[in-house]
Design a protein around this motif. Structure first.
Motif, PDB file in Angstrom:
ATOM      1  N   ARG A 269      29.407   8.362   3.957  1.00 40.24           N
ATOM      2  CA  ARG A 269      30.813   8.393   3.568  1.00 40.24           C
ATOM      3  C   ARG A 269      31.227   7.059   2.981  1.00 40.24           C
ATOM      4  O   ARG A 269      30.584   6.030   3.195  1.00 40.24           O
ATOM      5  CB  ARG A 269      31.703   8.711   4.777  1.00 40.24           C
ATOM      6  CG  ARG A 269      31.493  10.106   5.353  1.00 40.24           C
ATOM      7  CD  ARG A 269      32.378  10.359   6.563  1.00 40.24           C
ATOM      8  NE  ARG A 269      32.171  11.701   7.090  1.00 40.24           N
ATOM      9  CZ  ARG A 269      32.852  12.776   6.707  1.00 40.24           C
ATOM     10  NH1 ARG A 269      33.800  12.668   5.791  1.00 40.24           N
ATOM     11  NH2 ARG A 269      32.595  13.955   7.230  1.00 40.24           N
TER      12      ARG A 269
ATOM     13  N   PRO B 178      39.011  12.147  14.507  1.00 43.03           N
ATOM     14  CA  PRO B 178      38.459  11.746  13.211  1.00 43.03           C
ATOM     15  C   PRO B 178      39.395  12.194  12.098  1.00 43.03           C
ATOM     16  O   PRO B 178      40.174  13.152  12.251  1.00 43.03           O
ATOM     17  CB  PRO B 178      37.128  12.508  13.150  1.00 43.03           C
ATOM     18  CG  PRO B 178      37.374  13.721  13.986  1.00 43.03           C
ATOM     19  CD  PRO B 178      38.292  13.285  15.087  1.00 43.03           C
TER      20      PRO B 178
ATOM     21  N   VAL C 120      21.830   8.194   8.501  1.00 46.86           N
ATOM     22  CA  VAL C 120      22.871   8.513   7.520  1.00 46.86           C
ATOM     23  C   VAL C 120      22.215   8.604   6.158  1.00 46.86           C
ATOM     24  O   VAL C 120      21.554   7.660   5.709  1.00 46.86           O
ATOM     25  CB  VAL C 120      23.976   7.449   7.501  1.00 46.86           C
ATOM     26  CG1 VAL C 120      24.936   7.698   6.350  1.00 46.86           C
ATOM     27  CG2 VAL C 120      24.736   7.453   8.811  1.00 46.86           C
TER      28      VAL C 120
ATOM     29  N   GLY D 149      36.678   7.390   4.344  1.00 49.17           N
ATOM     30  CA  GLY D 149      36.385   8.617   5.063  1.00 49.17           C
ATOM     31  C   GLY D 149      35.872   9.748   4.210  1.00 49.17           C
ATOM     32  O   GLY D 149      35.351  10.736   4.738  1.00 49.17           O
TER      33      GLY D 149
ATOM     34  N   GLY E   7      33.043  19.935   9.307  1.00 52.37           N
ATOM     35  CA  GLY E   7      32.125  18.929   9.809  1.00 52.37           C
ATOM     36  C   GLY E   7      32.284  18.678  11.291  1.00 52.37           C
ATOM     37  O   GLY E   7      33.194  19.209  11.947  1.00 52.37           O
TER      38      GLY E   7
ATOM     39  N   LEU F 269      37.192   5.243  10.733  1.00 48.76           N
ATOM     40  CA  LEU F 269      37.308   6.598  10.212  1.00 48.76           C
ATOM     41  C   LEU F 269      38.056   7.510  11.166  1.00 48.76           C
ATOM     42  O   LEU F 269      38.069   8.725  10.995  1.00 48.76           O
ATOM     43  CB  LEU F 269      35.911   7.179   9.933  1.00 48.76           C
ATOM     44  CG  LEU F 269      35.066   6.445   8.890  1.00 48.76           C
ATOM     45  CD1 LEU F 269      33.774   7.205   8.620  1.00 48.76           C
ATOM     46  CD2 LEU F 269      35.837   6.227   7.596  1.00 48.76           C
TER      47      LEU F 269
ATOM     48  N   THR G 207      32.355  21.413  15.972  1.00 48.66           N
ATOM     49  CA  THR G 207      32.015  21.427  14.553  1.00 48.66           C
ATOM     50  C   THR G 207      32.960  22.392  13.854  1.00 48.66           C
ATOM     51  O   THR G 207      32.994  23.585  14.176  1.00 48.66           O
ATOM     52  CB  THR G 207      30.561  21.870  14.318  1.00 48.66           C
ATOM     53  OG1 THR G 207      29.682  20.947  14.985  1.00 48.66           O
ATOM     54  CG2 THR G 207      30.234  21.884  12.830  1.00 48.66           C
TER      55      THR G 207
ATOM     56  N   LEU H   5      33.469  11.932   1.758  1.00 50.72           N
ATOM     57  CA  LEU H   5      32.032  12.048   1.597  1.00 50.72           C
ATOM     58  C   LEU H   5      31.599  11.512   0.231  1.00 50.72           C
ATOM     59  O   LEU H   5      32.279  11.714  -0.773  1.00 50.72           O
ATOM     60  CB  LEU H   5      31.605  13.511   1.725  1.00 50.72           C
ATOM     61  CG  LEU H   5      31.588  14.096   3.139  1.00 50.72           C
ATOM     62  CD1 LEU H   5      31.412  15.607   3.066  1.00 50.72           C
ATOM     63  CD2 LEU H   5      30.476  13.468   3.963  1.00 50.72           C
TER      64      LEU H   5
ATOM     65  N   SER I   7      23.800  12.482   9.671  1.00 53.14           N
ATOM     66  CA  SER I   7      25.113  12.723   9.073  1.00 53.14           C
ATOM     67  C   SER I   7      25.071  12.289   7.611  1.00 53.14           C
ATOM     68  O   SER I   7      24.192  11.541   7.183  1.00 53.14           O
ATOM     69  CB  SER I   7      26.214  11.962   9.822  1.00 53.14           C
ATOM     70  OG  SER I   7      25.985  10.566   9.803  1.00 53.14           O
TER      71      SER I   7
ATOM     72  N   ASP J  42      29.198   8.657   9.626  1.00 52.23           N
ATOM     73  CA  ASP J  42      30.251   9.558  10.056  1.00 52.23           C
ATOM     74  C   ASP J  42      30.912   9.003  11.313  1.00 52.23           C
ATOM     75  O   ASP J  42      30.285   8.300  12.106  1.00 52.23           O
ATOM     76  CB  ASP J  42      29.651  10.938  10.333  1.00 52.23           C
ATOM     77  CG  ASP J  42      30.712  11.997  10.574  1.00 52.23           C
ATOM     78  OD1 ASP J  42      31.211  12.076  11.712  1.00 52.23           O
ATOM     79  OD2 ASP J  42      31.042  12.729   9.631  1.00 52.23           O
TER      80      ASP J  42
END
Length: 687
Positions: free
Chosen positions: A170, A78, A283, A174, A123, A96, A150, A176, A167, A305
């Protein structure tokens, strides 16, 4: 009922350009998964979980039972994790994620590849390693491995796992979506006591192409004050055309303290959840603050995500099946207009328990492995099993599928029918007439012509006939494209008549819904090596499914109906005889003409439930054939013959050829415990 595995993965013999060995290295992780044992395997692990600003060493261990001179190892990360070691290509952006590759050769001694990854953001993250044989990109010669972590701000907050199904929203680059102050400009000609939230949901497929998120559940959620209870203010689904939404709700007085939108992979029609089946993927977009009445708040384009992107892909692709339905309602069947039965799938990052559909009444869900949504066809295939099960009112034909089984080899009549239907749904819904095992390995379902018996059976040289699921799939797609004007009428037909085999569906049940079984339809089948050109069957029973409120039948005791306690074998109507627990006789009868020539077989589905002691036989169901003044009891079933689900019974009535007779079922109970005799789908076929 047990489990009905997915056949789409297996391939016992590959085409010549993809030489195959008898491999034992990597069997499917689940005993229900019908994918083949692989010749190669991969594992990926980190020496530590990095915090932001730190690095870790990743090790990929490759094992092989075959020599692969030209292989490609792809590392998918990611955005926020990156490879810092040499030996890989410049990363390419896919959705992403980023993908970097390395060319290598792999022998039977195996190989270990190490590289360093750096963590730039916090994340959840998934590290994926995929090996592909470039010369023969078959599923058996590929491997997929993952590690979920994580990344925290410190080593103590970093974890060797990525849990949960929620999640943060975004942007498609990518980053947030941040919390921000709401727009304060009132809408033109807007109601002053209303707030609207607008935007679009997007997601990316394996190849990095962005798609609109269609028919996802979307909610506007808010708080009147910073400390007040969170409230759902409006709900809906995203547009089936472009993934957009517009949610409006009443609000007056002071501005809302917070307003946000969230999307879910659970709707009234289908769902994708975690492996427990309890939790959809959600999401939530960061909230807007200080939201005044009389405004429209534009949330823009949101994406899930990267870790959960496949769940959204799996959900969206089922739209392709939903567009095929012919119910005339928002549900999958004409019988339902609200409280629709759902198609269900379970998926999780890194999951290996998948590749099958579970028919258990408490589950009724497709189980998907981590990478299955990448190929998309396997998701549609498993959902196709769920659809057939639903259309058949949760009846499933008795199993005869060997393990493993494949699209191009002959198996059993039931196996070829159920798997062939699921493959046809996949090939038609995806618009390409193919079945993809993974992103590089596929079979053409639309190939025609008989097998070249001088060559080994292969995906490009499949076995012939209606015991081959690939042949059935191609034949059904061709019927839908060239004869039926689409699959809708087939689905309506299956909603009313449950067939155990393709032969029964085409030669017995298909015409009951007005679908053509004439020369053109049979020629289409023959192109796919299914030869029904000379098959002639005559059905003597009228309304064997009892669906037209029992039209054509005579009965006593109110035995025909849509009783809620037991389901029908198919459709909605059936006969419930007995069930009183007191002295009682029920009857069900119809007069039929048995053709003078041919073999006449009476078939029906019978379920017997009884509370009587097993040693006694006080309750019975007799089948009588009345021929003029003569009455013969052909067979009698008792309470001791109880079976927990419908069983198919077949009785040869050829001895009555040329006679008009009355078929009469008679139930008889005594004073005591009740016995239920359930009858459905009665047929007298002559061939």
């Amino acid at each position: 009922m047990g489990l009905v595995p997915q056949a789409g993965h297996a391939a016992q013999a590959l085409d010549p350009q993809a030489p195959q060995s008898a491999c034992t290295l990597a069997p499917p992780a689940s005993k229900y998964d019908e994918s083949p044992t692989r010749c190669v395997s991969a594992t990926v692990a980190l020496d530590r979980v990095p915090a932001v600003g730190e690095t870790a060493t990743a090790t990929v261990i490759l094992r092989s039972e075959v020599d692969i001179p030209r292989a490609e190892l792809a590392i998918r990360l990611p955005q926020g994790l990156r490879i810092t070691s040499p030996g890989f290509s410049t990363p390419r952006t896919r959705g992403l994620d980023t993908v970097a590759t390395s060319a290598l050769s792999l022998g039977k001694s195996g190989r270990t590849v190490t590289f360093t990854v750096a963590a730039d953001v916090t994340g959840p993250a998934q590290i994926q390693a995929d090996l592909t044989d470039l010369a023969a990109p078959a599923e058996e010669r590929s491997a997929h491995a993952t590690e979920e972590i994580t990344v925290g701000t410190t080593a103590a907050s970093s974890k060797d796992a990525a849990v949960g199904t929620r999640s943060a929203g975004r942007y498609t680059n990518g980053s947030l979506v941040p919390q921000r102050k709401a727009a304060q400009t009132p809408r033109t000609a807007a109601a002053p006591d209303e707030i609207c939230a607008t935007g679009t949901l997007n997601y990316a497929t394996y190849d990095g192409v962005w798609h609109p998120g269609r028919r996802f559940a979307v909610s506007a959620v808010g708080q009147a004050t910073p400390d007040s209870t969170t409230t759902t203010l409006a709900t809906g689904v995203t547009s089936a055309a472009d993934g957009s939404y517009a949610l409006c709700f009443k609000h007056s007085g002071p501005p809302l303290a917070r307003l946000w939108v969230q999307f879910s992979t659970r709707t009234n029609w289908w769902e994708v959840t975690d492996m427990t089946g309890d939790n959809p993927y959600v999401v939530a977009v960061a909230p807007l603050t200080d939201v005044p009445a009389g405004t429209t708040q534009a949330f823009g384009t949101t994406t899930p995500d990267a870790l959960h992107m496949r769940a959204f892909d799996a959900f969206d692709v089922i739209n392709n099946i939903y567009a095929m339905r012919g119910s005339g309602t928002q549900c999958w069947t004409a019988a339902e207009t609200t409280n629709c039965s759902k198609l269900k799938a379970r998926w999780a990052p890194g999951n290996t328990n998948g590749g099958y559909y579970n028919t258990d009444p408490a589950i009724r869900a497709a189980f998907l492995t981590d990478a299955m949504p990448d190929a998309r066809h396997p998701v549609v295939h498993e959902a196709g099993h769920n659809l057939q099960h639903l259309l058949y009112n949760w009846y499933w034909p008795a199993g005869d599928c060997p393990s493993p089984h494949s699209l191009h080899r002959a198996t059993g009549a039931m196996c070829a029918w159920t798997e062939g239907f699921a493959n046809a749904v996949a090939g038609y819904a995806m618009g390409d007439g193919r079945y993809y095992y993974n992103v590089t390995d596929w079979m053409d379902l639309m190939q025609t012509g008989f097998q070249d018996t001088t060559q080994a059976p292969a995906r490009s040289n499949p076995d012939n006939g209606d015991a081959v699921e690939g042949r059935i799939a191609g034949a059904m797609i061709a019927l839908w494209r060239d004869v039926d004007g689409g699959p809708q009428k087939t689905l309506v037909n299956m909603d009313n008549y449950a067939s155990d085999t393709f032969d029964e569906w085409f030669n017995v049940d298909r015409a009951k819904s007005g679908l053509s079984v004439g020369r053109k339809a049979r020629d289409v089948l023959y192109e796919h090596t299914i030869d029904y050109r000379d098959v002639k069957r005559r059905e003597s029973v009228v309304n064997g499914g009892l669906e037209d409120q029992g039209a054509g039948w005579s009965w006593t005791g109110g035995v025909v109906g849509t009783f809620g306690y037991y389901p029908a074998h198919s459709g909605r109507y059936y006969a419930w005889m007995g069930g009183n627990g007191v002295p009682n006789e029920d009857t069900l009868s119809q007069t039929v003409a048995v053709p003078a020539k041919g073999t006449s077989l009476l078939g029906f589905y019978l379920r017997i439930n009884s509370a009587e002691p097993t040693a006694a036989k006080p309750d019975s169901l007799a089948l009588q054939v009345i021929d003029g003044n003569q009455s013969a009891t052909v067979y009698t079933w008792y309470n001791t013959d109880k079976v927990p689900s419908y069983a198919h019974r077949v009785i040869d009535l050829s001895r009555f050829a040329g006679h008009t007779v009355t078929l009469r079922f008679v139930s008889d109970e005594d004073q005591g415990e009740q016995t239920d005799f359930l009858l459905d789908d009665i047929s007298l076929k002559t061939s």
